[in-house]
Design a protein around this motif. Structure first.
Motif, mmCIF file in Angstrom:
data_model
loop_
_atom_site.group_PDB
_atom_site.id
_atom_site.type_symbol
_atom_site.label_atom_id
_atom_site.label_comp_id
_atom_site.label_asym_id
_atom_site.label_seq_id
_atom_site.Cartn_x
_atom_site.Cartn_y
_atom_site.Cartn_z
ATOM 1 N N PHE A 77 25.189 77.977 19.149
ATOM 2 C CA PHE A 77 25.071 77.921 20.609
ATOM 3 C C PHE A 77 23.929 77.198 21.033
ATOM 4 O O PHE A 77 22.883 78.047 20.906
ATOM 5 C CB PHE A 77 25.256 79.201 21.287
ATOM 6 N N PRO A 78 23.745 76.118 21.431
ATOM 7 C CA PRO A 78 22.454 75.240 21.544
ATOM 8 C C PRO A 78 21.711 75.922 22.637
ATOM 9 O O PRO A 78 20.507 76.003 22.486
ATOM 10 C CB PRO A 78 22.918 73.877 22.023
ATOM 11 N N ILE A 79 22.180 76.296 23.504
ATOM 12 C CA ILE A 79 21.488 77.003 25.105
ATOM 13 C C ILE A 79 20.583 78.281 24.593
ATOM 14 O O ILE A 79 19.655 78.379 25.206
ATOM 15 C CB ILE A 79 22.525 77.280 25.994
ATOM 16 N N LEU A 80 20.984 78.797 23.588
ATOM 17 C CA LEU A 80 20.576 80.035 23.091
ATOM 18 C C LEU A 80 18.918 79.706 22.446
ATOM 19 O O LEU A 80 18.286 80.549 22.421
ATOM 20 C CB LEU A 80 21.167 81.152 22.321
ATOM 21 N N HIS A 81 18.974 78.738 21.962
ATOM 22 C CA HIS A 81 17.616 78.201 21.337
ATOM 23 C C HIS A 81 16.613 77.693 22.260
ATOM 24 O O HIS A 81 16.017 76.415 22.088
ATOM 25 C CB HIS A 81 17.979 77.319 20.201
ATOM 26 N N GLN A 82 15.896 78.558 23.206
ATOM 27 C CA GLN A 82 15.188 78.017 24.158
ATOM 28 C C GLN A 82 14.361 79.176 24.690
ATOM 29 O O GLN A 82 14.494 80.371 24.403
ATOM 30 C CB GLN A 82 15.905 77.362 25.392
ATOM 31 N N GLU A 83 13.110 79.087 25.232
ATOM 32 C CA GLU A 83 12.378 80.072 25.804
ATOM 33 C C GLU A 83 12.367 79.852 27.257
ATOM 34 O O GLU A 83 12.578 79.082 27.932
ATOM 35 C CB GLU A 83 10.789 79.955 25.386
ATOM 36 N N ILE A 84 12.496 81.167 28.038
ATOM 37 C CA ILE A 84 12.612 81.479 29.263
ATOM 38 C C ILE A 84 11.197 82.209 29.688
ATOM 39 O O ILE A 84 10.998 83.161 29.122
ATOM 40 C CB ILE A 84 13.708 82.054 29.749
ATOM 41 N N ASN A 85 10.460 81.738 30.479
ATOM 42 C CA ASN A 85 9.127 82.412 30.937
ATOM 43 C C ASN A 85 8.404 82.818 29.716
ATOM 44 O O ASN A 85 7.616 83.722 29.589
ATOM 45 C CB ASN A 85 9.219 83.336 31.764
ATOM 46 N N GLY A 86 8.185 81.916 28.666
ATOM 47 C CA GLY A 86 7.503 82.186 27.327
ATOM 48 C C GLY A 86 7.904 83.008 26.636
ATOM 49 O O GLY A 86 7.057 83.501 25.430
ATOM 50 N N HIS A 87 9.372 83.504 26.703
ATOM 51 C CA HIS A 87 9.753 84.428 25.729
ATOM 52 C C HIS A 87 11.305 83.808 25.274
ATOM 53 O O HIS A 87 11.853 83.180 25.850
ATOM 54 C CB HIS A 87 10.133 85.661 26.454
ATOM 55 N N PRO A 88 11.609 83.923 24.013
ATOM 56 C CA PRO A 88 12.955 83.633 23.478
ATOM 57 C C PRO A 88 14.086 84.188 24.257
ATOM 58 O O PRO A 88 14.109 85.446 24.694
ATOM 59 C CB PRO A 88 13.303 84.270 21.990
ATOM 60 N N LEU A 89 14.839 83.309 24.744
ATOM 61 C CA LEU A 89 16.101 83.800 25.354
ATOM 62 C C LEU A 89 16.833 85.260 24.943
ATOM 63 O O LEU A 89 17.238 84.777 23.890
ATOM 64 C CB LEU A 89 16.822 82.532 26.093
ATOM 65 N N VAL A 90 17.173 86.022 25.801
ATOM 66 C CA VAL A 90 17.941 86.892 25.291
ATOM 67 C C VAL A 90 19.137 86.923 26.496
ATOM 68 O O VAL A 90 18.693 87.324 27.860
ATOM 69 C CB VAL A 90 17.510 88.385 25.398
ATOM 70 N N TYR A 91 20.469 86.311 26.286
ATOM 71 C CA TYR A 91 21.283 86.278 27.096
ATOM 72 C C TYR A 91 22.160 87.420 27.078
ATOM 73 O O TYR A 91 23.164 87.647 26.402
ATOM 74 C CB TYR A 91 22.050 84.871 27.062
ATOM 75 N N LEU A 92 22.192 88.360 28.297
ATOM 76 C CA LEU A 92 22.982 89.442 28.476
ATOM 77 C C LEU A 92 24.037 89.301 29.941
ATOM 78 O O LEU A 92 23.794 90.332 30.352
ATOM 79 C CB LEU A 92 22.042 90.602 28.211
ATOM 80 N N ASP A 93 24.429 88.178 29.962
ATOM 81 C CA ASP A 93 25.232 88.111 31.155
ATOM 82 C C ASP A 93 26.528 87.378 31.195
ATOM 83 O O ASP A 93 27.079 86.651 31.657
ATOM 84 C CB ASP A 93 24.591 87.278 32.207
#
Length: 408
Positions: free
Chosen positions: A10-26
């Motif tokens: 899943f390419p989208i999961l390999h990014q940082e959001i606000n300086g943190h690794p993304l945890v997608y829980l939606d």
């Protein structure tokens, strides 16, 4: 099934959001897409893009084969009797509206009953309200138990011989409960009613067999199950689809057109006027392949374990209220943190790179039943892990400290 290995796809999961690794829980709102689905849609546009059922040239034949092949794949995925029982739609909402506008309005009359539950998503509530207003039918609601479940005793007491439609979500997008739709269908059929199932939250997470459930209609969306947005399907028993009239008219769905009269194709094509969502269907087929390879039973088991773990960990945080039963739920946990508004909770979590949903989740009647205006929701999928839950717990502890004055 290895969530960490699946996550790599899943390419989208390999990014940082606000300086943190993304945890997608939606994920209950929309799931992310694996590379195989992205590639399938890209390949269609690069190689096969054409309209379907029209051109005799090679691209037209390829596009038609891909589109109708996707219909066959959906039919097999749901264990429908044939591909002619699958109507492609924009998603669950459009599918439920089709049943309400075409079938329900033709069979409901003054004093007839449409049976729902108080937990229904607006997509499985408002269409029936409109049917009731147009036909004089009456809406009835199966009561909910205090823990958010449905009792078959209440089902039997609510469905009467006046019922024409019983429409229930298979899985609650707020409480995570799995409703006994097979048993509800049996009760509906004993009284001569038709059973409609909102499968938006069940199809991505468990094996669904529409013949085993014996539902008459079943609706779902592709974007919640690793597929593209804008594509979904309605399963309908062929005898019911055959008697229904289209609600959209134009090209593609016709058989013969004269200046003053026209006739339609047979189902399902009579319901698919205009150029259909071809690339979406291609992507949905690829998503079904991906989920089939991962294994729906393994996904179900993984998410159930993760939801139980999250339920326990969140319940340990003083001031948090978790809604719905611990057992018998799919992979989501809905909660509130004291008097802190869920939007504020979600905003703080986003600064930690954690994406959750906050609001009424298109279930305002259920919110009133729970005596809240909104809730926060963490929803899991096959690529989430216990580490994601721990990130959530840590971030909620920080949120609690930040809003300490609002936590009783």
């Amino acid at each position: 099934m290895n969530p960490l290995e699946l996550r790599k796809q899943f390419p989208i999961l390999h990014q940082e959001i606000n300086g943190h690794p993304l945890v997608y829980l939606d994920n209950a709102a929309t799931s992310q897409k694996p590379q195989s689905v992205i590639d399938a849609v890209k390949r269609y546009y690069e190689r096969d893009n054409s309209n379907v059922h029209r051109g005799v040239h090679t691209l037209g034949s390829r596009a038609t084969d891909a589109y109708e092949g996707a219909r066959e794949k959906v039919a097999k995925f749901l264990n429908a009797s044939s591909a002619q029982e699958i109507v492609f739609t924009r998603g669950t909402t459009a599918a439920l509206n089709l049943v309400a506008s075409s079938y329900a309005r033709s069979v409901c009359g003054e004093g007839d009953e449409i049976v729902l539950t108080p937990m229904e998503h607006h997509s499985n509530l408002i269409p029936w309200q409109q049917v009731a207003k147009a036909t004089g039918a009456v809406l009835k609601y199966i009561p909910m138990q205090p823990n958010g479940t449905i009792s078959m005793t209440d089902v039997e007491a609510t469905i009467t011989s006046r019922a024409k439609i019983v429409s229930v979500m298979y899985v609650s997008n707020v409480l995570g409960v799995i409703n006994p739709v097979k048993e509800i269908a049996e009760a509906a059929h004993r009284h001569g009613a038709v059973m409609v199932v909102d499968g938006a939250q069940s199809t991505p997470h468990m094996n669904v067999d529409v013949r085993e459930l014996d539902c008459d209609f079943y609706a779902f969306s592709g974007h919640k199950m690793c597929g593209p947005t804008g594509i979904g399907a309605l399963y309908g028993k062929k005898a019911l689809l055959d008697r229904m009239e289209p609600v959209e008219f134009g090209g593609e769905m016709i058989d013969f057109v004269d200046l003053y009269e026209s006739t339609w194709k047979e189902a399902p094509w009579k319901f698919e006027g205009g150029t259909p969502i071809i690339a979406g269907a291609v992507g949905l087929a690829a998503a079904i392949d991906f989920l089939t390879e991962a294994g729906l039973d393994a996904i179900d088991e993984h998410e159930g374990r993760l939801a139980g773990y999250a339920y326990d960990r969140l319940s340990e945080i003083e001031g948090i209220t978790v809604f719905g039963p611990k057992e018998g739920r799919v992979g989501l946990v809905t909660f509130n943190l004291g008097d802190v508004h869920p939007h504020d909770v979600a905003t703080v979590l986003d600064t930690e790179g954690i994406a959750i949903r906050a609001g009424h989740h298109c279930c305002q009647p259920l919110m009133r039943k729970l005596e809240v205006s909104a809730t926060a929701r963490a929803s899991f999928y096959l690529y989430n892990t216990e580490d994601d839950v721990e990130r959530l717990v840590t971030a909620l502890q920080k949120t609690k400290e930040f809003f300490g004055h609002a936590i009783g």
